[in-house]
Scaffold this active site. Structure first.
Site, PDB file in Angstrom:
ATOM      1  N   GLY A   8      42.574  40.515  29.709  1.00  0.00           N
ATOM      2  CA  GLY A   8      42.513  40.626  31.189  1.00  0.00           C
ATOM      3  C   GLY A   8      43.768  40.813  31.627  1.00  0.00           C
ATOM      4  N   SER A 123      34.111  29.303  35.522  1.00  0.00           N
ATOM      5  CA  SER A 123      34.111  29.550  37.123  1.00  0.00           C
ATOM      6  C   SER A 123      33.145  28.626  37.772  1.00  0.00           C
ATOM      7  CB  SER A 123      33.569  31.009  37.190  1.00  0.00           C
ATOM      8  OG  SER A 123      33.330  31.328  38.583  1.00  0.00           O
ATOM      9  N   GLU A 125      31.358  29.676  40.024  1.00  0.00           N
ATOM     10  CA  GLU A 125      30.105  30.266  40.102  1.00  0.00           C
ATOM     11  C   GLU A 125      29.153  29.704  39.297  1.00  0.00           C
ATOM     12  OE1 GLU A 125      28.671  33.062  41.965  1.00  0.00           O
ATOM     13  OE2 GLU A 125      30.279  32.129  43.045  1.00  0.00           O
ATOM     14  N   TYR A 147      26.504  37.003  36.503  1.00  0.00           N
ATOM     15  CA  TYR A 147      27.714  36.716  36.277  1.00  0.00           C
ATOM     16  C   TYR A 147      27.923  35.078  36.112  1.00  0.00           C
ATOM     17  CZ  TYR A 147      32.776  35.336  37.111  1.00  0.00           C
ATOM     18  OH  TYR A 147      34.019  34.873  37.062  1.00  0.00           O
ATOM     19  N   LYS A 151      29.004  33.302  32.580  1.00  0.00           N
ATOM     20  CA  LYS A 151      29.992  32.381  32.470  1.00  0.00           C
ATOM     21  C   LYS A 151      29.516  30.953  31.852  1.00  0.00           C
ATOM     22  CE  LYS A 151      33.898  34.341  34.032  1.00  0.00           C
ATOM     23  NZ  LYS A 151      35.069  34.479  32.936  1.00  0.00           N
ATOM     24  N   HIS A 177      40.457  31.838  43.535  1.00  0.00           N
ATOM     25  CA  HIS A 177      41.769  31.865  43.706  1.00  0.00           C
ATOM     26  C   HIS A 177      42.078  33.367  44.006  1.00  0.00           C
ATOM     27  CE1 HIS A 177      41.021  31.751  39.486  1.00  0.00           C
ATOM     28  NE2 HIS A 177      41.867  32.439  39.419  1.00  0.00           N
TER      29      HIS A 177
HETATM   30  P1  NAP Z   1      40.033  40.599  37.221  1.00  0.00           P
HETATM   31  O1  NAP Z   1      41.183  40.935  38.222  1.00  0.00           O
HETATM   32  O2  NAP Z   1      38.806  41.145  37.617  1.00  0.00           O
HETATM   33  O3  NAP Z   1      40.349  41.236  35.890  1.00  0.00           O
HETATM   34  C1  NAP Z   1      39.352  41.097  35.001  1.00  0.00           C
HETATM   35  C2  NAP Z   1      40.210  41.643  33.779  1.00  0.00           C
HETATM   36  O4  NAP Z   1      39.169  41.815  32.600  1.00  0.00           O
HETATM   37  C3  NAP Z   1      40.852  42.992  33.868  1.00  0.00           C
HETATM   38  O5  NAP Z   1      42.153  43.019  33.175  1.00  0.00           O
HETATM   39  C4  NAP Z   1      40.096  44.043  32.818  1.00  0.00           C
HETATM   40  O6  NAP Z   1      40.646  44.999  32.424  1.00  0.00           O
HETATM   41  C5  NAP Z   1      39.460  43.078  31.905  1.00  0.00           C
HETATM   42  N1  NAP Z   1      38.162  43.381  31.092  1.00  0.00           N
HETATM   43  C6  NAP Z   1      37.014  44.054  31.615  1.00  0.00           C
HETATM   44  N2  NAP Z   1      36.231  44.596  30.605  1.00  0.00           N
HETATM   45  C7  NAP Z   1      36.994  44.059  29.503  1.00  0.00           C
HETATM   46  C8  NAP Z   1      36.616  44.082  28.255  1.00  0.00           C
HETATM   47  N3  NAP Z   1      35.418  44.751  27.830  1.00  0.00           N
HETATM   48  N4  NAP Z   1      37.558  43.914  27.228  1.00  0.00           N
HETATM   49  C9  NAP Z   1      38.701  43.527  27.467  1.00  0.00           C
HETATM   50  N5  NAP Z   1      39.117  43.114  29.027  1.00  0.00           N
HETATM   51  C10 NAP Z   1      38.061  43.534  29.796  1.00  0.00           C
HETATM   52  O7  NAP Z   1      39.512  39.096  37.258  1.00  0.00           O
HETATM   53  P2  NAP Z   1      40.708  37.874  37.704  1.00  0.00           P
HETATM   54  O8  NAP Z   1      40.544  37.459  39.140  1.00  0.00           O
HETATM   55  O9  NAP Z   1      41.986  38.072  37.157  1.00  0.00           O
HETATM   56  O10 NAP Z   1      40.188  36.728  36.775  1.00  0.00           O
HETATM   57  C11 NAP Z   1      40.664  36.550  35.375  1.00  0.00           C
HETATM   58  C12 NAP Z   1      39.303  35.507  34.915  1.00  0.00           C
HETATM   59  O11 NAP Z   1      38.998  34.432  35.640  1.00  0.00           O
HETATM   60  C13 NAP Z   1      37.971  36.394  34.604  1.00  0.00           C
HETATM   61  O12 NAP Z   1      37.342  36.216  33.584  1.00  0.00           O
HETATM   62  C14 NAP Z   1      37.230  35.720  35.864  1.00  0.00           C
HETATM   63  O13 NAP Z   1      35.989  35.759  35.756  1.00  0.00           O
HETATM   64  C15 NAP Z   1      37.622  34.413  35.801  1.00  0.00           C
HETATM   65  N6  NAP Z   1      37.595  33.722  37.236  1.00  0.00           N
HETATM   66  C16 NAP Z   1      38.122  34.289  38.261  1.00  0.00           C
HETATM   67  C17 NAP Z   1      38.275  33.529  39.535  1.00  0.00           C
HETATM   68  C18 NAP Z   1      38.999  33.928  40.735  1.00  0.00           C
HETATM   69  O14 NAP Z   1      38.991  33.501  41.623  1.00  0.00           O
HETATM   70  N7  NAP Z   1      39.823  34.912  40.596  1.00  0.00           N
HETATM   71  C19 NAP Z   1      37.904  32.111  39.397  1.00  0.00           C
HETATM   72  C20 NAP Z   1      37.261  31.681  38.424  1.00  0.00           C
HETATM   73  C21 NAP Z   1      37.144  32.440  37.436  1.00  0.00           C
HETATM   74  P3  NAP Z   1      40.611  46.735  32.826  1.00  0.00           P
HETATM   75  O15 NAP Z   1      41.644  46.610  33.713  1.00  0.00           O
HETATM   76  O16 NAP Z   1      40.386  47.311  31.632  1.00  0.00           O
HETATM   77  O17 NAP Z   1      39.197  46.774  33.640  1.00  0.00           O
HETATM   78  O1  F7E Z   2      32.852  36.680  47.668  1.00  0.00           O
HETATM   79  C1  F7E Z   2      30.900  36.810  50.801  1.00  0.00           C
HETATM   80  C2  F7E Z   2      30.092  36.558  49.307  1.00  0.00           C
HETATM   81  O2  F7E Z   2      33.307  38.509  46.060  1.00  0.00           O
HETATM   82  C3  F7E Z   2      32.983  35.513  48.273  1.00  0.00           C
HETATM   83  C4  F7E Z   2      35.198  36.013  41.601  1.00  0.00           C
HETATM   84  O3  F7E Z   2      36.482  35.982  41.438  1.00  0.00           O
HETATM   85  O4  F7E Z   2      35.223  33.775  42.750  1.00  0.00           O
HETATM   86  C5  F7E Z   2      35.051  35.320  42.980  1.00  0.00           C
HETATM   87  O5  F7E Z   2      33.526  35.333  43.106  1.00  0.00           O
HETATM   88  C6  F7E Z   2      31.895  35.335  49.230  1.00  0.00           C
HETATM   89  C7  F7E Z   2      30.383  35.446  48.936  1.00  0.00           C
HETATM   90  O6  F7E Z   2      34.295  36.209  45.505  1.00  0.00           O
HETATM   91  C8  F7E Z   2      31.410  40.234  51.809  1.00  0.00           C
HETATM   92  O7  F7E Z   2      28.564  36.883  49.763  1.00  0.00           O
HETATM   93  C9  F7E Z   2      30.595  38.445  52.605  1.00  0.00           C
HETATM   94  O8  F7E Z   2      29.670  34.538  49.437  1.00  0.00           O
HETATM   95  O9  F7E Z   2      35.065  37.422  47.154  1.00  0.00           O
HETATM   96  P1  F7E Z   2      33.883  37.446  46.578  1.00  0.00           P
HETATM   97  P2  F7E Z   2      32.978  35.213  44.666  1.00  0.00           P
HETATM   98  O10 F7E Z   2      31.599  35.996  44.685  1.00  0.00           O
HETATM   99  O11 F7E Z   2      33.098  33.975  45.053  1.00  0.00           O
HETATM  100  C10 F7E Z   2      34.541  33.204  41.620  1.00  0.00           C
HETATM  101  C11 F7E Z   2      35.003  31.818  41.417  1.00  0.00           C
HETATM  102  C12 F7E Z   2      34.496  33.931  40.348  1.00  0.00           C
HETATM  103  O12 F7E Z   2      34.540  33.202  39.369  1.00  0.00           O
HETATM  104  C13 F7E Z   2      34.384  35.525  40.484  1.00  0.00           C
HETATM  105  O13 F7E Z   2      34.914  36.308  39.529  1.00  0.00           O
HETATM  106  O14 F7E Z   2      32.047  36.271  50.455  1.00  0.00           O
HETATM  107  N1  F7E Z   2      31.023  38.241  51.292  1.00  0.00           N
HETATM  108  N2  F7E Z   2      31.006  39.865  52.899  1.00  0.00           N
HETATM  109  C14 F7E Z   2      31.488  39.180  50.694  1.00  0.00           C
HETATM  110  N3  F7E Z   2      31.953  39.439  49.471  1.00  0.00           N
HETATM  111  C15 F7E Z   2      32.649  40.608  49.163  1.00  0.00           C
HETATM  112  N4  F7E Z   2      32.942  40.748  48.024  1.00  0.00           N
HETATM  113  N5  F7E Z   2      32.369  41.751  49.961  1.00  0.00           N
HETATM  114  C16 F7E Z   2      31.754  41.468  51.351  1.00  0.00           C
HETATM  115  O15 F7E Z   2      32.023  42.583  52.082  1.00  0.00           O
END
Ligand code: NAP
Ligand code: F7E
Length: 318
Positions: A8, A123, A125, A147, A151, A177
């Site tokens: 990632g 996560s 989630e 999702y 997870k 984040h």
């Molecule tokens: P992100 O920006 O969506 O990045 C996802 C990464 O996964 C990208 O580099 C993508 O590569 C790679 N990927 C997708 N399919 C793949 C595959 N088949 N093989 C290898 N790599 C693949 O996510 P992020 O926000 O940095 O989050 C990092 C991790 O933390 C994720 O696992 C996410 O689910 C988890 N997480 C995120 C949050 C948050 O709030 N950001 C919170 C909790 C957990 P490509 O460029 O090739 O698509």
């Molecule tokens: O939605 C509401 C939507 O897509 C946040 C990922 O990093 O955090 C992320 O998941 C909230 C939800 O993030 C729109 O319904 C309203 O309640 O920014 P989001 P997420 O679903 O919380 C968790 C921790 C992860 O692990 C995930 O990988 O916002 N919402 N209106 C909307 N959301 C989106 N995307 N777009 C809208 O127009």
């Protein structure tokens, strides 16, 4: 010199973690996929210290080869389909990559070198329809999306490999984040980027879904530090990483529009297309275990985060 392999690497967290590990003098390898992935060139330009290696969480032998070539001390599994909304449209794909991908990597580690330390990006989630407020490491899971379910599977398999094979495998249960590097599909960046476009006269309004949903939003640059700290402990464990404060999407809008002197009510339209089949209404994490054991605390407040993202998008779009 310590060596880390990050899956990632092209994502938000991959970039911040690579910078952090580089600042700690790690040799950093990043796994990239696809035959012509446009994000690869950007990573090469912006992060020349990262060595890129080809591989895919869908392909077991590519993961084994990546470990054999890089011989890492630590593996950070950040690769996933991470967009919750997409997961209802591609549940099998999400299961394969976000769920089974974890097991493919754990199996590869078991085969190549069981001493490699493993971090899994779990996560908030997984808490979904929350059983208690705030959520801790002991709160039962009730995922509300493909999702979140994938997870939860990856999370339990990480615990299972730790208990079955004595592997150093940790789950970081990270709450939302964000940062200027956040993907445009996520609500925070969608809001801040559209505000910049409204301010510059490029678009007129912003269509969103559920404005009442509440999230515990922190800064990605803070959260990747917790990932590294978990792998430096004597024993592997699971940790909640969160700010402990929750805000609605509406509050995010109020603050972000307010920062550029606009009233969100004049621009935000509610569009049913952006509602989800099942919503996670309220998330707020209790990260006292991480504070006590890892010495981790967040440094950026919600208000600072919102302003940082709006300002970065204004600069980007100008
Ligand atoms: P992100 O920006 O969506 O990045 C996802 C990464 O996964 C990208 O580099 C993508 O590569 C790679 N990927 C997708 N399919 C793949 C595959 N088949 N093989 C290898 N790599 C693949 O996510 P992020 O926000 O940095 O989050 C990092 C991790 O933390 C994720 O696992 C996410 O689910 C988890 N997480 C995120 C949050 C948050 O709030 N950001 C919170 C909790 C957990 P490509 O460029 O090739 O698509
Ligand atoms: O939605 C509401 C939507 O897509 C946040 C990922 O990093 O955090 C992320 O998941 C909230 C939800 O993030 C729109 O319904 C309203 O309640 O920014 P989001 P997420 O679903 O919380 C968790 C921790 C992860 O692990 C995930 O990988 O916002 N919402 N209106 C909307 N959301 C989106 N995307 N777009 C809208 O127009």
């Amino acid at each position: 010199m310590r060596t880390a392999l990050i899956t990632g690497i092209t994502g938000q967290d991959g970039q911040y973690l690579a910078e952090h590990l580089n600042s700690l003098n790690y040799k950093v390898y990043g796994l990239v996929r696809g035959q012509n992935n446009p994000k690869i060139e950007k990573i090469k330009q912006n992060f020349p210290f990262i060595d890129l290696i080809e591989g895919d969480l869908l392909d077991q032998s590519s993961l084994v080869a990546a470990l054999e070539v890089t011989q890492p001390h630590e593996v950070y599994n950040l690769g996933a389909i991470s967009f919750v909304a997409l997961s209802w449209n591609q549940p099998v794909n999400v299961g394969e990559i976000t769920g089974l991908g974890v097991v493919r990597l754990l199996e590869a580690i078991k085969l190549v070198n069981k001493k490699i330390k493993f971090y899994q990006a779990s996560s908030s989630e997984m808490f979904g329809k929350v059983r208690e407020v705030p959520q801790t490491e002991e709160t039962p899971f009730h995922p509300r999306s493909p999702y979140g379910s994938a997870k939860a599977y990856g999370h339990y398999m990480t615990v299972n490999y730790r208990e079955s094979y004595e592997m150093f495998a940790c789950n970081g249960i990270l709450f939302n984040h964000e940062s200027p590097r956040r993907g445009l599909e996520f609500v925070t960046r969608k809001i801040t980027n559209t505000i910049a476009k409204i301010k510059l006269g490029k678009v007129n309004d912003l269509s969103l879904g559920n404005l009442e949903a509440k999230r515990d939003w922190g800064y990605a640059g803070d959260y990747v530090k917790a990932m590294h700290l978990m792998l430096q402990e004597d024993k592997p464990d699971d940790y909640v990483i969160a700010t402990g404060k929750t805000h609605s999407v509406k509050e995010f809008c109020e603050l972000a529009f307010g920062h550029v002197g606009l009233d969100y009510k004049d621009y935000v339209k509610v569009d049913p297309r952006f509602f989800r089949p099942a919503e996670v209404d309220l998330l707020v994490g209790d990260s006292s275990k991480a504070k006590k054991k890892l010495g981790w605390t967040p440094s950026v407040t919600f208000e600072e985060l919102v302003k940082m993202m709006v300002d970065a998008d204004l600069a980007l779009e100008a």
